[in-house]
Design a protein around this motif. Structure first.
Motif, PDB file in Angstrom:
ATOM      1  N   GLU A 137       0.838  -1.210   0.000  1.00 46.85           N
ATOM      2  CA  GLU A 137       0.000   0.000   0.000  1.00 46.85           C
ATOM      3  C   GLU A 137       0.870   1.256   0.000  1.00 46.85           C
ATOM      4  O   GLU A 137       0.552   2.248  -0.671  1.00 46.85           O
ATOM      5  CB  GLU A 137      -0.927  -0.020   1.217  1.00 46.85           C
ATOM      6  CG  GLU A 137      -1.901   1.157   1.208  1.00 46.85           C
ATOM      7  CD  GLU A 137      -2.865   1.143   2.396  1.00 46.85           C
ATOM      8  OE1 GLU A 137      -2.988   0.110   3.080  1.00 46.85           O
ATOM      9  OE2 GLU A 137      -3.493   2.198   2.618  1.00 46.85           O
ATOM     10  N   LEU A 138       1.974   1.194   0.729  1.00 49.94           N
ATOM     11  CA  LEU A 138       2.850   2.374   0.778  1.00 49.94           C
ATOM     12  C   LEU A 138       3.352   2.731  -0.622  1.00 49.94           C
ATOM     13  O   LEU A 138       3.263   3.880  -1.055  1.00 49.94           O
ATOM     14  CB  LEU A 138       4.015   2.120   1.737  1.00 49.94           C
ATOM     15  CG  LEU A 138       4.915   3.335   1.979  1.00 49.94           C
ATOM     16  CD1 LEU A 138       5.384   3.373   3.430  1.00 49.94           C
ATOM     17  CD2 LEU A 138       6.109   3.381   1.044  1.00 49.94           C
ATOM     18  N   PHE A 139       3.875   1.716  -1.330  1.00 50.67           N
ATOM     19  CA  PHE A 139       4.415   1.994  -2.672  1.00 50.67           C
ATOM     20  C   PHE A 139       3.315   2.425  -3.630  1.00 50.67           C
ATOM     21  O   PHE A 139       3.531   3.255  -4.503  1.00 50.67           O
ATOM     22  CB  PHE A 139       5.176   0.776  -3.209  1.00 50.67           C
ATOM     23  CG  PHE A 139       6.617   0.772  -2.775  1.00 50.67           C
ATOM     24  CD1 PHE A 139       7.603   1.331  -3.569  1.00 50.67           C
ATOM     25  CD2 PHE A 139       6.988   0.246  -1.546  1.00 50.67           C
ATOM     26  CE1 PHE A 139       8.932   1.349  -3.162  1.00 50.67           C
ATOM     27  CE2 PHE A 139       8.313   0.263  -1.131  1.00 50.67           C
ATOM     28  CZ  PHE A 139       9.281   0.811  -1.940  1.00 50.67           C
ATOM     29  N   GLU A 140       2.104   1.869  -3.450  1.00 48.80           N
ATOM     30  CA  GLU A 140       1.017   2.184  -4.396  1.00 48.80           C
ATOM     31  C   GLU A 140       0.425   3.568  -4.177  1.00 48.80           C
ATOM     32  O   GLU A 140      -0.129   4.158  -5.102  1.00 48.80           O
ATOM     33  CB  GLU A 140      -0.107   1.131  -4.252  1.00 48.80           C
ATOM     34  CG  GLU A 140       0.259  -0.204  -4.890  1.00 48.80           C
ATOM     35  CD  GLU A 140      -0.566  -1.361  -4.328  1.00 48.80           C
ATOM     36  OE1 GLU A 140      -1.633  -1.106  -3.733  1.00 48.80           O
ATOM     37  OE2 GLU A 140      -0.125  -2.510  -4.482  1.00 48.80           O
ATOM     38  N   THR A 141       0.541   4.105  -2.946  1.00 48.38           N
ATOM     39  CA  THR A 141      -0.203   5.344  -2.683  1.00 48.38           C
ATOM     40  C   THR A 141       0.664   6.578  -2.409  1.00 48.38           C
ATOM     41  O   THR A 141       0.152   7.695  -2.495  1.00 48.38           O
ATOM     42  CB  THR A 141      -1.177   5.160  -1.492  1.00 48.38           C
ATOM     43  OG1 THR A 141      -0.424   4.669  -0.384  1.00 48.38           O
ATOM     44  CG2 THR A 141      -2.282   4.182  -1.810  1.00 48.38           C
ATOM     45  N   ALA A 142       1.939   6.397  -2.087  1.00 51.81           N
ATOM     46  CA  ALA A 142       2.751   7.571  -1.728  1.00 51.81           C
ATOM     47  C   ALA A 142       3.117   8.400  -2.958  1.00 51.81           C
ATOM     48  O   ALA A 142       3.341   7.866  -4.043  1.00 51.81           O
ATOM     49  CB  ALA A 142       4.016   7.117  -1.007  1.00 51.81           C
TER      50      ALA A 142
END
Ligand code: DGY
Length: 321
Positions: A199-204
Motif C-alpha cells: 500500500e505504501l508503494f502504491e499510494t505515496a
C-alpha cells in the motif's frame, strides 16, 4: 604491527581521534583513504579491537588475519551490512554501531533530497548556469508541493524514519509508514498512518527508504515495486544503495513513470549508475547523510567509547545483537 593494538581503519575527525589517542593505546591509525585489502589484513594482525568504517569488509578472512585476541569491531556507522555478524558471533567477537547520533543529520538530508527532487532545485540550478537568458513563467519549473498535503511514504519507521516523519509533518505532508513504531504514540502524534509495504508503494507521492540492508531487504525496490508506484511519484534513498535495483529505477524514470529520484547511496557504491548519472530528474549525492560536523564527531566518539568499554571489561554502549 604493534601486538594488542587498537586498529582504526581510517582516520576520523579531530575530536574522535583525540579521544582515541587518550583512551585507546596502543593505537594504529591507517590513512584517510580506505586501506587496500592486504594492508587492512596486515594491520589487523594482533589487534584487540578494530574501529571500522562502512568502506571495509569485516569478515572471516579479516578475523583470521587478526588472530584470537580480537574482542570488538566498533563500526562508525548505524548500518552494519559491511560486517559478517554471524562470523563475529561464532567467534565471540562483539560488534557495535553508532545508532541514535546520526538520526537528525540523515533526516535533514532526506528532507533536502525530497525538496530538491520535487521542486527540481538541482535541475533548475543547472539550467540557470547554462541558460543565456531566462524569464519567469507561470507554468515553468512546476513540481510536486509537499506542503500542499503530498503523501510521504516512509519505509522503516525507526529512529531515522521518525526524524523524517517529524520534518515531513512540519512541512504539512500526509505521512504513511511501515515499521514497528508506525502504530506507536509518537507516530500517532505526527498523524502517521501505518500501512503495509504494498500500500505504501502504491499510494505515496514520495517514497523514502529508511530500513537496514539485510538479506530480506536487498533489492526490495525492484521493477515490480517501481511499477506499482504512482505515476509521477518520487523515490528517495538515504539508506543503502542495494535496497534499489538501479537499472529498474532508470527504466521507470526513462519511461516517465517516476518523476524523480534522490539518491545519497548507490547500488554499487562508490560506482554510480551511468543511466542515472545522465538523468536530469535524479539528484545524486556521495553518501553524505551523516556528514554534519557534530554528527561525524559524535559517531567517532561513540565508536571509541564502545571500544574503551569493552577493553575495560564492560559491555559496549551500543552493541549490535
Ligand atoms: C550509517 O551510519 O550507516 C551511514 O550510512 C553512515 O553515514
Amino acid at each position: 604491527m604493534t601486538p594488542s593494538h587498537v586498529l582504526v581503519t581510517r582516520s576520523l575527525t579531530a575530536a574522535a581521534m583525540s579521544a582515541a589517542q587518550r583512551l585507546l593505546a596502543p593505537l594504529v591509525v591507517l590513512d584517510d583513504a580506505p586501506p587496500d585489502r592486504a594492508e587492512l589484513l596486515r594491520s589487523a594482525r594482533g589487534a584487540v579491537a578494530i574501529v571500522s568504517l562502512l568502506t571495509e569488509q569485516i569478515d572471516d578472512e579479516l578475523f583470521d588475519a587478526a588472530g584470537g585476541q580480537l574482542r570488538i569491531v566498533a563500526n562508525v556507522a548505524a548500518g552494519v551490512d559491511n560486517i559478517d555478524l554471524e562470523a563475529a558471533a561464532r567467534r565471540g567477537i562483539l560488534v557495535s554501531n553508532t545508532p541514535g547520533v546520526l538520526d537528525e543529520a540523515t533526516a535533514d538530508l532526506a528532507l533536502a533530497l525530497i525538496l530538491a527532487t520535487t521542486r527540481r532545485i538541482v535541475e533548475a540550478d543547472r539550467f540557470i548556469r547554462s541558460a543565456e537568458q531566462w524569464i519567469w513563467g507561470p507554468k515553468d519549473w512546476v513540481g510536486l508541493q509537499v506542503s500542499a498535503g503530498a503523501t510521504v511514504g516512509i519505509v522503516g519507521l525507526g529512529r531515522i524514519g521518525m526524524a523524517v516523519a517529524r520534518r515531513a509533518h512540519a512541512f504539512g505532508a500526509r505521512i504513511i509508514a511501515t515499521g514497528s513504531r508506525s502504530s506507536g504514540p509518537e507516530a500517532a502524534a505526527l498523524e502517521v498512518v501505518p500501512v503495509g509495504l504494498d500500500e505504501l508503494f502504491e499510494t505515496a507521492d514520495v517514497v523514502t527508504l529508511h530500513c537496514p540492508l539485510t538479506s530480506e531487504t536487498r533489492g526490495m525496490v525492484d521493477a515490480a515495486r517501481l511499477k506499482s508506484m504512482r505515476q509521477g511519484s518520487y523515490l528517495i534513498n538515504t539508506g543503502r544503495g542495494p535496497l534499489v535495483d538501479e537499472d529498474a529505477l532508470a527504466d521507470a524514470l526513462e519511461e516517465g513513470r517516476l518523476a524523480g529520484a534522490g539518491l545519497d547511496v548507490h547500488e554499487n557504491e562508490p560506482l554510480v549508475n551511468e543511466r542515472l548519472r545522465r538523468s536530469d530528474r535524479v539528484v545524486l549525492l556521495p553518501h553524505i547523510g551523516s556528514a554534519g560536523a557534530a554528527t561525524r564527531d559524535a559517531m567517532g566518539l561513540l565508536a571509541v567509547r564502545n571500544v574503551a568499554e569493552v577493553l575495560a571489561g564492560r559491555r559496549p554502549i551500543t552493541p549490535v545483537d
